[in-house]
Scaffold this motif. Structure first.
Motif, mmCIF file in Angstrom:
data_model
loop_
_atom_site.group_PDB
_atom_site.id
_atom_site.type_symbol
_atom_site.label_atom_id
_atom_site.label_comp_id
_atom_site.label_asym_id
_atom_site.label_seq_id
_atom_site.Cartn_x
_atom_site.Cartn_y
_atom_site.Cartn_z
ATOM 1 N N SER A 25 32.523 27.284 -90.143
ATOM 2 C CA SER A 25 33.269 28.124 -89.191
ATOM 3 C C SER A 25 34.768 28.093 -89.433
ATOM 4 O O SER A 25 35.506 28.925 -88.901
ATOM 5 C CB SER A 25 32.983 27.659 -87.761
ATOM 6 N N GLY A 26 35.221 27.121 -90.222
ATOM 7 C CA GLY A 26 36.645 26.992 -90.454
ATOM 8 C C GLY A 26 37.331 26.060 -89.471
ATOM 9 O O GLY A 26 38.550 25.870 -89.526
ATOM 10 N N GLU A 27 36.550 25.453 -88.560
ATOM 11 C CA GLU A 27 37.131 24.491 -87.625
ATOM 12 C C GLU A 27 37.785 23.338 -88.391
ATOM 13 O O GLU A 27 38.807 22.797 -87.976
ATOM 14 C CB GLU A 27 36.043 23.952 -86.692
ATOM 15 N N TRP A 28 37.171 22.975 -89.505
ATOM 16 C CA TRP A 28 37.767 22.019 -90.436
ATOM 17 C C TRP A 28 38.126 22.781 -91.706
ATOM 18 O O TRP A 28 37.253 23.128 -92.496
ATOM 19 C CB TRP A 28 36.781 20.896 -90.761
ATOM 20 N N PRO A 29 39.391 23.045 -91.937
ATOM 21 C CA PRO A 29 39.800 23.877 -93.080
ATOM 22 C C PRO A 29 39.578 23.196 -94.429
ATOM 23 O O PRO A 29 39.534 21.961 -94.526
ATOM 24 C CB PRO A 29 41.299 24.114 -92.827
ATOM 25 N N LEU A 30 39.480 24.015 -95.452
ATOM 26 C CA LEU A 30 39.347 23.511 -96.818
ATOM 27 C C LEU A 30 40.531 22.627 -97.187
ATOM 28 O O LEU A 30 41.672 22.903 -96.809
ATOM 29 C CB LEU A 30 39.280 24.687 -97.801
ATOM 30 N N GLN A 31 40.243 21.573 -97.935
ATOM 31 C CA GLN A 31 41.232 20.630 -98.459
ATOM 32 C C GLN A 31 41.870 19.772 -97.379
ATOM 33 O O GLN A 31 42.777 18.988 -97.680
ATOM 34 C CB GLN A 31 42.327 21.358 -99.256
ATOM 35 N N GLN A 32 41.420 19.896 -96.137
ATOM 36 C CA GLN A 32 41.980 19.091 -95.059
ATOM 37 C C GLN A 32 41.076 17.907 -94.732
ATOM 38 O O GLN A 32 39.865 17.952 -94.911
ATOM 39 C CB GLN A 32 42.186 19.939 -93.803
ATOM 40 N N LYS A 33 41.688 16.838 -94.224
ATOM 41 C CA LYS A 33 40.932 15.645 -93.854
ATOM 42 C C LYS A 33 40.224 15.880 -92.521
ATOM 43 O O LYS A 33 40.805 16.445 -91.587
ATOM 44 C CB LYS A 33 41.884 14.454 -93.732
ATOM 45 N N ILE A 34 38.973 15.468 -92.428
ATOM 46 C CA ILE A 34 38.237 15.594 -91.171
ATOM 47 C C ILE A 34 38.641 14.438 -90.257
ATOM 48 O O ILE A 34 39.232 13.455 -90.713
ATOM 49 C CB ILE A 34 36.711 15.621 -91.401
ATOM 50 N N PRO A 35 38.333 14.513 -88.958
ATOM 51 C CA PRO A 35 38.693 13.417 -88.049
ATOM 52 C C PRO A 35 38.108 12.080 -88.498
ATOM 53 O O PRO A 35 37.083 12.028 -89.176
ATOM 54 C CB PRO A 35 38.101 13.875 -86.713
ATOM 55 N N ALA A 36 38.748 10.999 -88.078
ATOM 56 C CA ALA A 36 38.302 9.652 -88.441
ATOM 57 C C ALA A 36 36.968 9.322 -87.779
ATOM 58 O O ALA A 36 36.569 9.948 -86.783
ATOM 59 C CB ALA A 36 39.359 8.635 -88.035
ATOM 60 N N GLU A 37 36.274 8.350 -88.323
ATOM 61 C CA GLU A 37 34.947 7.969 -87.823
ATOM 62 C C GLU A 37 34.913 7.706 -86.319
ATOM 63 O O GLU A 37 34.037 8.238 -85.622
ATOM 64 C CB GLU A 37 34.427 6.753 -88.582
ATOM 65 N N PRO A 38 35.827 6.899 -85.774
ATOM 66 C CA PRO A 38 35.746 6.612 -84.330
ATOM 67 C C PRO A 38 35.811 7.868 -83.474
ATOM 68 O O PRO A 38 35.078 7.992 -82.474
ATOM 69 C CB PRO A 38 36.960 5.702 -84.087
ATOM 70 N N GLU A 39 36.675 8.801 -83.864
ATOM 71 C CA GLU A 39 36.792 10.050 -83.100
ATOM 72 C C GLU A 39 35.513 10.862 -83.189
ATOM 73 O O GLU A 39 35.027 11.405 -82.182
ATOM 74 C CB GLU A 39 37.974 10.867 -83.615
ATOM 75 N N LEU A 40 34.932 10.961 -84.387
ATOM 76 C CA LEU A 40 33.694 11.729 -84.548
ATOM 77 C C LEU A 40 32.534 11.070 -83.827
ATOM 78 O O LEU A 40 31.694 11.746 -83.230
ATOM 79 C CB LEU A 40 33.368 11.889 -86.042
ATOM 80 N N MET A 41 32.468 9.747 -83.885
ATOM 81 C CA MET A 41 31.395 9.032 -83.180
ATOM 82 C C MET A 41 31.460 9.315 -81.691
ATOM 83 O O MET A 41 30.438 9.553 -81.041
ATOM 84 C CB MET A 41 31.520 7.531 -83.455
#
Length: 226
Positions: A25-41
């Motif tokens: 969907s583009g919520e996480w753009p190409l070449q960008q870092k995704i949120p850290a593990e604790p936040e995603l958990m």
């Protein structure tokens, strides 16, 4: 909730699909870092182990890249694109151009058949951006506008699979453009495959659209042989 051996794979598959949708969907753009593990958990309500299984699956599919000590980055918007990018590393520019010739000619044909007035307007705007960037010697912006134009043509085909396959060429195509502009006498604003292509698409002339692409890519092939 305690995850058992029987329900953990199912949950991991569910989380994998959620992460895949975020990327696509583009919520996480190409070449960008995704949120850290604790936040995603916390956001997804899952354990570290389940999250890591999902990230591992998407990394294996080429959508994510795990960089030890740094984080996890978005590498591609789909497994198809990720797999294609890995394959391109093992092939020559000539091979890639030959594949592009097949995709570009079909994209031109279908775009001439299916493009809307909105597509045409957007194509012309990108060509204006491309011209302005070249004339101001902003070569990264020129290369980006050129690539965005070709992606829009693929999108205008109305065939989402062709569009997705075409998008997978992005990194290779962009790098090639930036190399080409440094060549003495290189024309960064060829009308073939661009202005003439838009004219053919707007006129719904499939043959003229294909001819324009062929002339443009044949000139690219000649450049590679020199």
């Amino acid at each position: 909730m305690t995850l058992t051996a029987s329900n953990r794979p199912v949950l991991a598959d569910e989380i994998t699909d959620k992460l895949r949708r975020m990327i696509h969907s583009g919520e996480w753009p190409l070449q960008q870092k995704i949120p850290a593990e604790p936040e995603l958990m916390a956001t997804l309500g899952v354990s570290r182990g389940t999250l890591r299984e999902a990230i591992k699956a998407l990394a294996h599919g080429g959508m994510l890249e795990v960089r030890r000590g740094d984080g996890t980055y978005v590498r591609a918007t789909s497994e198809i694109s990720g797999a294609a990018q890995r394959m391109y590393q093992d092939h020559t520019q000539e091979h890639i151009l030959e594949v592009r010739l097949g995709l570009d000619t079909q994209a031109a044909r279908l775009a001439a058949r299916n493009a809307t007035a909105e597509h045409i307007t957007a194509m012309k705007a990108l060509l204006d951006q491309r011209r302005d960037a070249w004339n101001s010697e902003d070569y990264p912006a020129w290369a980006q506008a050129d690539w965005d134009f070709h992606v829009l043509v693929a999108q205008a085909t109305g065939n989402p699979l062709l569009h997705e396959l075409y998008v997978s060429f992005g990194a290779v195509f962009h790098a090639d453009l930036l190399r080409q502009h440094r060549r003495s006498g290189f024309n960064g604003l060829p009308d073939e495959g661009h202005g003439k292509l838009v004219e053919a698409i707007e006129a719904h002339d499939e043959s003229a659209a294909v001819d324009s692409v062929n002339r443009n890519l044949n000139s690219c092939a000649e450049w590679l042989r020199e």
